[in-house]
Design an enzyme around this catalytic site. Structure first.
Site, PDB file in Angstrom:
ATOM      1  N   ASP A   1      -2.330  -0.928  13.651  1.00  0.00           N
ATOM      2  CA  ASP A   1      -2.408  -0.228  12.369  1.00  0.00           C
ATOM      3  C   ASP A   1      -2.350   1.247  12.771  1.00  0.00           C
ATOM      4  O   ASP A   1      -3.313   1.764  13.318  1.00  0.00           O
ATOM      5  CB  ASP A   1      -3.729  -0.578  11.658  1.00  0.00           C
ATOM      6  CG  ASP A   1      -3.846   0.141  10.324  1.00  0.00           C
ATOM      7  OD1 ASP A   1      -4.810  -0.146   9.587  1.00  0.00           O
ATOM      8  OD2 ASP A   1      -2.982   1.002  10.026  1.00  0.00           O
TER       9      ASP A   1
ATOM     10  N   ASP B   1       0.865   8.364   7.742  1.00  0.00           N
ATOM     11  CA  ASP B   1       1.018   6.945   8.132  1.00  0.00           C
ATOM     12  C   ASP B   1       2.367   6.766   8.817  1.00  0.00           C
ATOM     13  O   ASP B   1       2.498   6.179   9.883  1.00  0.00           O
ATOM     14  CB  ASP B   1       1.070   6.054   6.871  1.00  0.00           C
ATOM     15  CG  ASP B   1      -0.285   5.677   6.328  1.00  0.00           C
ATOM     16  OD1 ASP B   1      -0.382   5.488   5.107  1.00  0.00           O
ATOM     17  OD2 ASP B   1      -1.237   5.589   7.128  1.00  0.00           O
TER      18      ASP B   1
ATOM     19  N   LEU C   1      -2.417   4.169  11.288  1.00  0.00           N
ATOM     20  CA  LEU C   1      -3.397   5.122  10.761  1.00  0.00           C
ATOM     21  C   LEU C   1      -4.248   4.424   9.711  1.00  0.00           C
ATOM     22  O   LEU C   1      -3.921   4.379   8.531  1.00  0.00           O
ATOM     23  CB  LEU C   1      -2.693   6.359  10.187  1.00  0.00           C
ATOM     24  CG  LEU C   1      -3.482   7.655  10.348  1.00  0.00           C
ATOM     25  CD1 LEU C   1      -3.765   7.952  11.819  1.00  0.00           C
ATOM     26  CD2 LEU C   1      -2.739   8.831   9.754  1.00  0.00           C
ATOM     27  N   ASP C   2      -5.368   3.879  10.185  1.00  0.00           N
ATOM     28  CA  ASP C   2      -6.253   3.115   9.304  1.00  0.00           C
ATOM     29  C   ASP C   2      -7.118   4.081   8.484  1.00  0.00           C
ATOM     30  O   ASP C   2      -7.619   5.084   9.010  1.00  0.00           O
ATOM     31  CB  ASP C   2      -7.152   2.238  10.179  1.00  0.00           C
ATOM     32  CG  ASP C   2      -8.199   1.508   9.371  1.00  0.00           C
ATOM     33  OD1 ASP C   2      -7.807   0.680   8.533  1.00  0.00           O
ATOM     34  OD2 ASP C   2      -9.387   1.819   9.528  1.00  0.00           O
TER      35      ASP C   2
ATOM     36  N   GLU D   1       1.398  -2.503  10.802  1.00  0.00           N
ATOM     37  CA  GLU D   1       1.055  -2.670   9.383  1.00  0.00           C
ATOM     38  C   GLU D   1       2.150  -2.077   8.511  1.00  0.00           C
ATOM     39  O   GLU D   1       2.383  -2.511   7.389  1.00  0.00           O
ATOM     40  CB  GLU D   1      -0.277  -1.993   9.044  1.00  0.00           C
ATOM     41  CG  GLU D   1      -0.597  -2.117   7.546  1.00  0.00           C
ATOM     42  CD  GLU D   1      -1.909  -1.520   7.121  1.00  0.00           C
ATOM     43  OE1 GLU D   1      -2.240  -0.400   7.552  1.00  0.00           O
ATOM     44  OE2 GLU D   1      -2.623  -2.208   6.360  1.00  0.00           O
ATOM     45  N   GLU D   2       2.863  -1.075   9.044  1.00  0.00           N
ATOM     46  CA  GLU D   2       3.837  -0.357   8.226  1.00  0.00           C
ATOM     47  C   GLU D   2       5.214  -1.027   8.182  1.00  0.00           C
ATOM     48  O   GLU D   2       6.094  -0.570   7.462  1.00  0.00           O
ATOM     49  CB  GLU D   2       3.992   1.084   8.745  1.00  0.00           C
ATOM     50  CG  GLU D   2       2.695   1.878   8.780  1.00  0.00           C
ATOM     51  CD  GLU D   2       2.000   1.948   7.417  1.00  0.00           C
ATOM     52  OE1 GLU D   2       0.758   1.941   7.399  1.00  0.00           O
ATOM     53  OE2 GLU D   2       2.707   1.984   6.385  1.00  0.00           O
TER      54      GLU D   2
ATOM     55  N   ASP E   1       0.857  -1.203   0.000  1.00  0.00           N
ATOM     56  CA  ASP E   1       0.000   0.000   0.000  1.00  0.00           C
ATOM     57  C   ASP E   1       0.886   1.244   0.000  1.00  0.00           C
ATOM     58  O   ASP E   1       1.910   1.282   0.694  1.00  0.00           O
ATOM     59  CB  ASP E   1      -0.873   0.033   1.272  1.00  0.00           C
ATOM     60  CG  ASP E   1      -1.786  -1.192   1.383  1.00  0.00           C
ATOM     61  OD1 ASP E   1      -2.123  -1.742   0.315  1.00  0.00           O
ATOM     62  OD2 ASP E   1      -2.092  -1.612   2.507  1.00  0.00           O
TER      63      ASP E   1
ATOM     64  N   GLU F   1      -6.358  -5.377  12.479  1.00  0.00           N
ATOM     65  CA  GLU F   1      -7.620  -4.724  12.129  1.00  0.00           C
ATOM     66  C   GLU F   1      -8.791  -5.599  12.599  1.00  0.00           C
ATOM     67  O   GLU F   1      -9.545  -5.219  13.488  1.00  0.00           O
ATOM     68  CB  GLU F   1      -7.706  -4.465  10.608  1.00  0.00           C
ATOM     69  CG  GLU F   1      -6.767  -3.360  10.118  1.00  0.00           C
ATOM     70  CD  GLU F   1      -6.802  -3.149   8.594  1.00  0.00           C
ATOM     71  OE1 GLU F   1      -6.792  -4.153   7.848  1.00  0.00           O
ATOM     72  OE2 GLU F   1      -6.839  -1.984   8.162  1.00  0.00           O
TER      73      GLU F   1
HETATM   74  P1  P6P Z   1     -11.732  -0.380  -0.086  1.00  0.00           P
HETATM   75  C1  P6P Z   1      -8.496   1.343   4.559  1.00  0.00           C
HETATM   76  O1  P6P Z   1      -7.525   1.249   3.535  1.00  0.00           O
HETATM   77  C2  P6P Z   1      -9.001  -0.049   4.857  1.00  0.00           C
HETATM   78  O2  P6P Z   1      -7.947  -0.851   5.302  1.00  0.00           O
HETATM   79  C3  P6P Z   1     -10.142  -0.008   5.859  1.00  0.00           C
HETATM   80  O3  P6P Z   1      -9.993   0.972   6.824  1.00  0.00           O
HETATM   81  C4  P6P Z   1     -11.346   0.239   4.982  1.00  0.00           C
HETATM   82  O4  P6P Z   1     -12.549  -0.250   5.550  1.00  0.00           O
HETATM   83  C5  P6P Z   1     -10.979  -0.537   3.712  1.00  0.00           C
HETATM   84  O5  P6P Z   1      -9.553  -0.615   3.672  1.00  0.00           O
HETATM   85  C6  P6P Z   1     -11.459   0.169   2.462  1.00  0.00           C
HETATM   86  O6  P6P Z   1     -11.114  -0.669   1.376  1.00  0.00           O
HETATM   87  O7  P6P Z   1     -11.269  -1.537  -0.939  1.00  0.00           O
HETATM   88  O8  P6P Z   1     -13.252  -0.375   0.080  1.00  0.00           O
HETATM   89  O9  P6P Z   1     -11.205   0.967  -0.512  1.00  0.00           O
END
Ligand code: P6P
Length: 350
Positions: free
Chosen positions: A131, A85, A133-134, A108-109, A79, A290
């Site tokens: 994670d 992040d 910064l989700d 995650e990083e 990613d 997550e």
């Molecule tokens: P998509 C953010 O990147 C994440 O990990 C979650 O926080 C979020 O629900 C999901 O991915 C969004 O993914 O494929 O719908 O853009």
């Protein structure tokens, strides 16, 4: 009512309205913890400090050169890393390393686990995963993002370095789990297996204050949360359930930041699903930092959380640090509703 009774009533209401800070709540709760060593208390407080520091930067991200993509960096998952992040990751690691309350960290990083040097002769019993910064793709457009964390007791010999097995533990082994949501206000929600409580940051005093005591998820909700754009790529059972949600006139709410969607579901009820897609056949979301922590919180609040093939998330035996999982999580009645659709329409052996 006598004067004495009136005084008692006003004292009672005053005490019920008095500020309870996160620190005070954690310390008071420590006595509920068998063999409490104060380490877990210290860890939760360290995460609270890191959250305040991250919050400060998230709130002014548009003003300083901290928006946008970090110099062509990618995280372990491939990613794109946003500058924030990287900042959030560094601050969490720094706070946890300085406190010397845990023996190792996974993020995650970062591809591998990070050993935390021992402070003095004290052996530390816990490992922390997060994670940092989700939902960070939302940062540049000023939409809420969050930090998710999970704490486990280490399994390896405390006199040696932590091992990957300290991290590859089932979600039911979590000692504590929580998230911080940097939204219209900043709230820290966590559980140590004795219910779920939320603390809103009061910037005027720089403290997280108890604002959501003993959170309970509604049995049902009026919203479902899924990336509708992938509808045609979902398996039949998921498409049938999404059609059912539409027939029931449920609203669709999907923020693209799992912490934000789960927080809304905790408050108002609803269901969040990230099923298998062609791009992510095993699901997109990460099991260890997550799905597991958010599943512990939702279950502790009375909700349910399972994979798209009906396995309880918290019972999954992890095989690798960054493994992904499908997830269906939220109000118990709605997860049960989807379970019936999966049992009826799934082509896969369940
Ligand atoms: P998509 C953010 O990147 C994440 O990990 C979650 O926080 C979020 O629900 C999901 O991915 C969004 O993914 O494929 O719908 O853009």
């Amino acid at each position: 009512m006598s004067t004495t009774t009136k005084k008692k009533a006003s004292l009672a209401s005053a005490s019920s309205n008095r500020i309870v800070t996160l620190d005070e709540f954690i310390i008071r709760s420590e006595k509920d913890f068998e063999f409490a060593t104060g380490e877990l208390t210290g860890l939760l407080r360290d995460i609270g400090v890191a959250a305040k520091i991250i919050n400060r930067e998230v709130n002014k991200a548009g003003l300083v050169n901290i928006l946008g993509v970090a110099d062509g960096a990618e995280n372990e998952s491939g990613d794109t890393q946003q500058k924030l992040d990287v900042y959030a990751n560094e601050k969490l690691i720094e706070c946890l390393q300085n406190s010397g309350e845990c023996c190792a960290i996974a993020s995650e990083e970062d591809a591998d686990i990070i050993q935390v040097p021992q402070v003095g002769s004290k052996h530390n019993n816990y490992v922390v995963m997060f994670d940092p910064l989700d939902g960070s793709s939302n940062i540049d457009v000023n939409v809420s993002v969050g930090t998710i964390f999970a704490i486990y007791r280490r399994k390896s010999d405390i006199t040696g370095p932590a091992t990957i097995d300290d991290f590859l533990q089932k979600g039911v082994q979590q000692v504590a789990a929580g998230y911080v949501l940097y939204g219209t206000s900043t709230i820290l929600v966590y559980t140590t297996g004795r219910g779920v409580n939320g603390f809103t940051l009061d910037p005027s005093i720089g403290e997280f204050c108890l604002s959501h005591r003993n959170m309970r998820i509604p049995e049902k909700g009026a919203y479902y949360s899924v990336n509708q754009g992938y509808y045609s790529k979902f398996d039949l059972e998921m498409r049938r359930y999404i059609d059912h949600c539409s027939d029931q006139n449920y609203g669709l709410r999907y923020i693209g930041s799992m912490v934000s969607d789960i927080h809304r579901i905790l408050i108002h009820g609803g269901i969040f699903l990230y099923p298998s897609t062609r791009k992510y056949p095993k699901g997109k979301l990460r099991l260890l930092y997550e799905c597991n922590p958010l599943s512990m919180i939702v279950e502790q609040a009375g909700g349910k959380s399972m994979t798209g093939s009906l396995h309880r998330i918290l019972d999954i035996e992890p095989k690798e640090l960054h493994q992904r999982s499908t997830i269906v999580i939220g109000s118990p009645a709605m997860v049960d509703e989807l379970k019936a659709f999966i049992e009826r329409y799934s082509a896969l052996p369940l």
